[in-house]
Design a protein around this motif. Structure first.
Motif, PDB file in Angstrom:
ATOM      1  N   LEU A 114       0.931  -1.231  -0.017  1.00 38.15           N
ATOM      2  CA  LEU A 114       0.105   0.133  -0.221  1.00 38.15           C
ATOM      3  C   LEU A 114       0.882   1.379  -0.022  1.00 38.15           C
ATOM      4  O   LEU A 114       1.432   1.567   0.976  1.00 38.15           O
ATOM      5  N   LEU A 115       0.812   1.898  -1.158  1.00 40.91           N
ATOM      6  CA  LEU A 115       1.706   3.169  -1.138  1.00 40.91           C
ATOM      7  C   LEU A 115       1.077   4.376  -0.492  1.00 40.91           C
ATOM      8  O   LEU A 115      -0.081   4.673  -0.455  1.00 40.91           O
ATOM      9  N   LEU A 116       2.038   5.039   0.481  1.00 39.98           N
ATOM     10  CA  LEU A 116       1.786   6.090   1.237  1.00 39.98           C
ATOM     11  C   LEU A 116       2.289   7.205   0.435  1.00 39.98           C
ATOM     12  O   LEU A 116       3.492   7.493   0.563  1.00 39.98           O
ATOM     13  N   LEU A 117       1.416   7.881  -0.219  1.00 40.90           N
ATOM     14  CA  LEU A 117       1.867   9.216  -1.047  1.00 40.90           C
ATOM     15  C   LEU A 117       1.861  10.491  -0.212  1.00 40.90           C
ATOM     16  O   LEU A 117       2.403  11.219  -0.151  1.00 40.90           O
ATOM     17  N   ASP A 118       0.136  10.570   0.079  1.00 41.29           N
ATOM     18  CA  ASP A 118       0.154  11.790   0.800  1.00 41.29           C
ATOM     19  C   ASP A 118      -0.664  11.621   2.055  1.00 41.29           C
ATOM     20  O   ASP A 118      -0.671  10.530   2.533  1.00 41.29           O
ATOM     21  N   LEU A 119      -1.098  12.739   2.701  1.00 41.80           N
ATOM     22  CA  LEU A 119      -1.591  12.594   4.064  1.00 41.80           C
ATOM     23  C   LEU A 119      -3.135  11.927   4.103  1.00 41.80           C
ATOM     24  O   LEU A 119      -3.273  11.297   4.928  1.00 41.80           O
ATOM     25  N   ASP A 120      -3.638  11.861   2.924  1.00 37.43           N
ATOM     26  CA  ASP A 120      -4.909  10.950   2.746  1.00 37.43           C
ATOM     27  C   ASP A 120      -4.525   9.576   2.954  1.00 37.43           C
ATOM     28  O   ASP A 120      -5.315   8.932   3.641  1.00 37.43           O
ATOM     29  N   ASP A 121      -3.439   9.166   2.213  1.00 37.55           N
ATOM     30  CA  ASP A 121      -3.121   7.767   2.503  1.00 37.55           C
ATOM     31  C   ASP A 121      -2.874   7.528   3.823  1.00 37.55           C
ATOM     32  O   ASP A 121      -3.098   6.265   4.201  1.00 37.55           O
ATOM     33  N   LEU A 122      -1.993   8.233   4.533  1.00 40.74           N
ATOM     34  CA  LEU A 122      -1.665   7.998   5.911  1.00 40.74           C
ATOM     35  C   LEU A 122      -2.737   8.019   6.777  1.00 40.74           C
ATOM     36  O   LEU A 122      -2.938   7.065   7.568  1.00 40.74           O
ATOM     37  N   GLN A 123      -3.814   8.793   6.489  1.00 41.04           N
ATOM     38  CA  GLN A 123      -5.088   8.772   7.601  1.00 41.04           C
ATOM     39  C   GLN A 123      -5.651   7.642   7.123  1.00 41.04           C
ATOM     40  O   GLN A 123      -6.366   7.043   8.202  1.00 41.04           O
ATOM     41  N   SER A 124      -6.025   7.071   5.726  1.00 41.85           N
ATOM     42  CA  SER A 124      -6.526   5.905   5.584  1.00 41.85           C
ATOM     43  C   SER A 124      -6.027   4.853   6.276  1.00 41.85           C
ATOM     44  O   SER A 124      -6.626   3.930   6.719  1.00 41.85           O
ATOM     45  N   MET A 125      -4.716   4.459   6.404  1.00 41.64           N
ATOM     46  CA  MET A 125      -3.816   3.660   6.763  1.00 41.64           C
ATOM     47  C   MET A 125      -3.883   3.453   8.303  1.00 41.64           C
ATOM     48  O   MET A 125      -4.152   2.401   8.727  1.00 41.64           O
ATOM     49  N   LEU A 126      -4.005   4.578   8.784  1.00 37.16           N
ATOM     50  CA  LEU A 126      -4.250   4.503  10.228  1.00 37.16           C
ATOM     51  C   LEU A 126      -5.404   4.047  10.763  1.00 37.16           C
ATOM     52  O   LEU A 126      -5.624   3.325  11.555  1.00 37.16           O
ATOM     53  N   ALA A 127      -6.617   4.576   9.984  1.00 39.13           N
ATOM     54  CA  ALA A 127      -7.978   4.157  10.346  1.00 39.13           C
ATOM     55  C   ALA A 127      -8.226   2.340   9.970  1.00 39.13           C
ATOM     56  O   ALA A 127      -8.693   1.593  10.747  1.00 39.13           O
ATOM     57  N   HIS A 128      -7.197   2.124   9.116  1.00 37.03           N
ATOM     58  CA  HIS A 128      -7.260   0.452   8.747  1.00 37.03           C
ATOM     59  C   HIS A 128      -6.527  -0.067   9.753  1.00 37.03           C
ATOM     60  O   HIS A 128      -7.181  -1.302  10.100  1.00 37.03           O
ATOM     61  N   CYS A 129      -5.418   0.348  10.374  1.00 39.98           N
ATOM     62  CA  CYS A 129      -4.599  -0.270  11.623  1.00 39.98           C
ATOM     63  C   CYS A 129      -5.785  -0.219  12.612  1.00 39.98           C
ATOM     64  O   CYS A 129      -5.711  -1.261  13.503  1.00 39.98           O
ATOM     65  N   ALA A 130      -6.481   0.730  12.777  1.00 39.01           N
ATOM     66  CA  ALA A 130      -7.388   0.786  13.922  1.00 39.01           C
ATOM     67  C   ALA A 130      -8.500  -0.205  14.141  1.00 39.01           C
ATOM     68  O   ALA A 130      -8.759  -0.900  15.040  1.00 39.01           O
ATOM     69  N   GLU A 131      -8.892  -0.508  12.743  1.00 36.68           N
ATOM     70  CA  GLU A 131      -9.957  -1.467  12.598  1.00 36.68           C
ATOM     71  C   GLU A 131      -9.268  -2.782  12.747  1.00 36.68           C
ATOM     72  O   GLU A 131      -9.817  -3.958  13.344  1.00 36.68           O
ATOM     73  N   ARG A 132      -7.700  -3.109  12.653  1.00 38.18           N
ATOM     74  CA  ARG A 132      -7.434  -4.290  12.758  1.00 38.18           C
ATOM     75  C   ARG A 132      -6.527  -4.425  14.307  1.00 38.18           C
ATOM     76  O   ARG A 132      -5.312  -5.158  14.228  1.00 38.18           O
ATOM     77  N   ALA A 133      -6.874  -3.466  15.133  1.00 31.49           N
ATOM     78  CA  ALA A 133      -5.908  -3.298  16.208  1.00 31.49           C
ATOM     79  C   ALA A 133      -5.853  -4.418  17.122  1.00 31.49           C
ATOM     80  O   ALA A 133      -4.454  -4.847  17.182  1.00 31.49           O
ATOM     81  N   GLN A 134      -6.679  -5.609  17.287  1.00 33.48           N
ATOM     82  CA  GLN A 134      -6.415  -6.667  17.712  1.00 33.48           C
ATOM     83  C   GLN A 134      -5.416  -7.838  17.266  1.00 33.48           C
ATOM     84  O   GLN A 134      -4.415  -8.107  17.854  1.00 33.48           O
ATOM     85  N   GLU A 135      -5.452  -7.878  15.840  1.00 34.22           N
ATOM     86  CA  GLU A 135      -4.580  -8.539  15.134  1.00 34.22           C
ATOM     87  C   GLU A 135      -3.210  -8.209  15.228  1.00 34.22           C
ATOM     88  O   GLU A 135      -2.187  -8.762  15.367  1.00 34.22           O
ATOM     89  N   LEU A 136      -3.158  -6.812  14.978  1.00 35.68           N
ATOM     90  CA  LEU A 136      -1.684  -5.959  14.860  1.00 35.68           C
ATOM     91  C   LEU A 136      -1.068  -5.938  16.294  1.00 35.68           C
ATOM     92  O   LEU A 136       0.008  -6.203  16.338  1.00 35.68           O
ATOM     93  N   THR A 137      -1.889  -5.701  17.260  1.00 33.75           N
ATOM     94  CA  THR A 137      -1.322  -6.055  18.412  1.00 33.75           C
ATOM     95  C   THR A 137      -0.724  -7.511  18.934  1.00 33.75           C
ATOM     96  O   THR A 137       0.378  -7.508  19.560  1.00 33.75           O
ATOM     97  N   THR A 138      -1.332  -8.536  18.744  1.00 31.90           N
ATOM     98  CA  THR A 138      -0.986  -9.534  18.777  1.00 31.90           C
ATOM     99  C   THR A 138       0.703 -10.069  17.900  1.00 31.90           C
ATOM    100  O   THR A 138       1.326 -10.361  18.421  1.00 31.90           O
TER     101      THR A 138
END
Length: 546
Positions: free
Chosen positions: A150-174
């Protein structure tokens, strides 16, 4: 040193920067109004004339004048001419310098952009003022984006990526460690603040190609890249982070050259204290590392600041070429700065540095440059040579013409928004939503069928219960009718008559059977037959009555 960058005359000798030691960095310091900008302009002109491209941050707009020749009608002309004659600079003449204008906001120069991925989590964390935990979450987001393409080019990309990580918080925490929604929220707020500072103009494509900064003009002079930083100064974290990113990119991309005959490029960072203010230790270590190691890439870095103590010791120790203008020792901090500056110079028996620093006039400085063997020259009180280009800003029309006619052209003028993390994650979310809707529709249909079957079965059971109840009611009604009929007067009469008839018939039958079985005389019975006959008549009579 005659072949170096001429600074001025001091101690009866020319003071110059040795080109072979120019990549050992430098410092230009002094209080406001003591002549730092003129010294900086003179040094930049010298590097350009020697064929060394330069990058300068134009904080006040004055350095844009490098693009235009000085004028004999300018109010500074008389002073400059007199200074040139005083220091014996017989070759001094007005001349422009080849310039390219840049601006992070794309208003006073070509837009400067980089991608979020190129900036990296460390510098972004500095830019947003994140703590160690939040920086760790940001680093995880970068790692997941890289792993999943997933290319992080602009602030919109980073914002979407952070929201995606929040949705997968339990998986990523493990997998990677704690990814809390609170930390993600703090980073998102930091991104919102960056947008407020105009950083969204800085992140995107086309990204700056460093080769466009390292240009040689047709006449062999180095092109000077002037960054319009007057508006940028209102966002000091963005300013300092951008400068550090630029150095980091040069360090990563340029090859090792050791100590070349002249630098590949020189950087001049005005208001250098902004680079270090409130910087955490990890960032200071990064700055020190870049400044120390980029020398081997042939890049010289020169810091311009009002007070030499603004530069951390571990960075100041890397600055070999020094120009110190006057300092004012009015406060304890100023006095400490004077002592610190005096101690950094190589001693000269003819110069009392601590006293001279407070006595220097405008356009005069204490100068110590690296010699050919790498050692610093003894400090000298030096009159600075006048610049050949205009001292002061260019007009808007002059700037526009220079921008339109330089070698960069319109390469960066139009932003490009290609498919990246934001679009890919949005498409993934849309696809997942469609699949969920389809599955939900199928499940709903199955549930409707099951509900109908259950309803049909319940209706059938209810119909059977109703039939049984109706049959019971009908049977009870028949019994009740029979009892009612039996209890009526006519019913009772019919019952009595029936019983009487039955008794009469029974007696007659019994008598007849008795006669046939036991026999009787015409006038009387035998004793035994009479008794048995009576019994049989009683039994048969009872049967008929019943």
């Amino acid at each position: 040193m005659a072949d170096g960058i001429f600074i001025g005359t001091g101690g009866g000798a020319r003071q110059a920067i040795d080109l072979r030691r120019a990549n050992r960095h430098g410092l230009i310091a002094g209080a406001t109004g003591t002549g730092k900008t003129v010294t900086l302009q003179n040094i930049v002109e010298g590097f350009s004339a020697a064929g060394v491209p330069c990058f300068v941050a134009d904080v006040k707009g004055d350095l844009a004048g490098l693009a235009m020749p000085g004028s004999p009608t300018a109010k500074t002309h008389a002073a400059f001419a007199a200074r040139a004659a005083e220091i014996g600079d017989t070759g001094w003449a007005y001349r422009e310098t080849p310039v390219q204008f840049w601006d992070l906001f794309g208003e006073q120069g070509h837009p400067v952009r980089t991608t979020v991925s190129e900036m990296g989590p460390l510098l972004l964390a500095r830019l947003m003022g994140l703590n160690a935990v939040q920086e760790g979450v940001l680093t995880i987001a970068f790692h997941v984006a890289d792993r999943e393409g997933l290319l992080l080019l602009d602030l919109d990309d980073l914002q979407s990526m952070l929201a995606h990580c929040a949705e997968r918080a339990q998986e990523l925490t493990t997998t990677y460690g704690n990814v809390s929604k609170q930390s993600v929220g703090a980073i998102q707020r930091g991104l919102l603040q960056l947008r407020g500072q105009g950083a969204e103009h800085f992140f995107g494509e086309p990204a700056l190609e460093l080769t466009d900064l390292i240009r040689i003009a047709d006449d062999g002079r180095g092109v000077v890249n002037v960054l319009a930083a007057d508006r940028l100064m209102a966002a000091p974290k963005l300013y300092s982070t951008f400068l550090l990113w630029l150095l980091s990119e040069l360090f990563e991309q340029l090859p090792e050259v050791g100590d070349p005959d002249k630098p590949v490029m020189c950087f001049f960072f005005d208001e250098a204290h902004l680079l270090f203010d409130e910087a955490p230790d990890v960032l200071l270590d990064k700055i020190e590392q870049v400044v120390r190691l980029i020398r081997s890439k042939g890049v010289g870095v020169y810091f311009i600041t009002q007070n030499p103590i603004d530069i951390p010791d571990k960075v100041a120790g890397q600055l070999g070429n020094r120009v110190q203008h006057a300092l004012r020792a009015f406060t304890p901090r100023d006095q400490a700065a004077v002592r610190a500056a005096a101690e950094t110079f190589r001693a000269n028996a003819d110069v009392d540095v601590a006293t001279a620093i407070t006595e220097l006039k405008v356009g005069e400085a204490l100068v110590s440059m690296l010699l050919a063997d790498g050692s610093p020259s003894p400090v000298e009180r030096t009159l600075i040579a006048p610049p050949a280009s205009r001292v002061g800003p260019v007009t808007p029309d002059e700037r526009r013409v220079l921008i339109e006619t330089d070698a960069v052209g319109d390469k960066y003028d139009q932003a490009v928004d290609r498919e990246s993390a934001e679009e890919l994650l949005a498409a993934k979310t849309q696809a997942a939503g469609a699949a969920a809707a389809e599955a939900k529709a199928s499940t709903a249909a199955e549930k409707a069928t099951a509900r109908q079957a259950k309803l049909d079965a319940e209706l059938a059971r209810q119909a059977e219960r109703d039939r049984i109840a109706a049959a019971r009611i009908a049977d009870r009604q028949r019994r009740d009718a029979d009892r009612a009929a039996a209890n009526s007067p006519w019913g009772k009469m019919a019952t009595s008559a029936g019983r009487a008839a039955s008794s009469s018939i029974g007696r007659q039958v019994a008598n007849e059977i008795g006669k046939q079985v036991f026999g009787t005389t015409r006038r009387g019975r035998s004793s035994s037959g009479g008794l048995i006959g009576q019994v049989m008549r009683g039994v048969l009579g009872g049967l008929f009555r019943g």
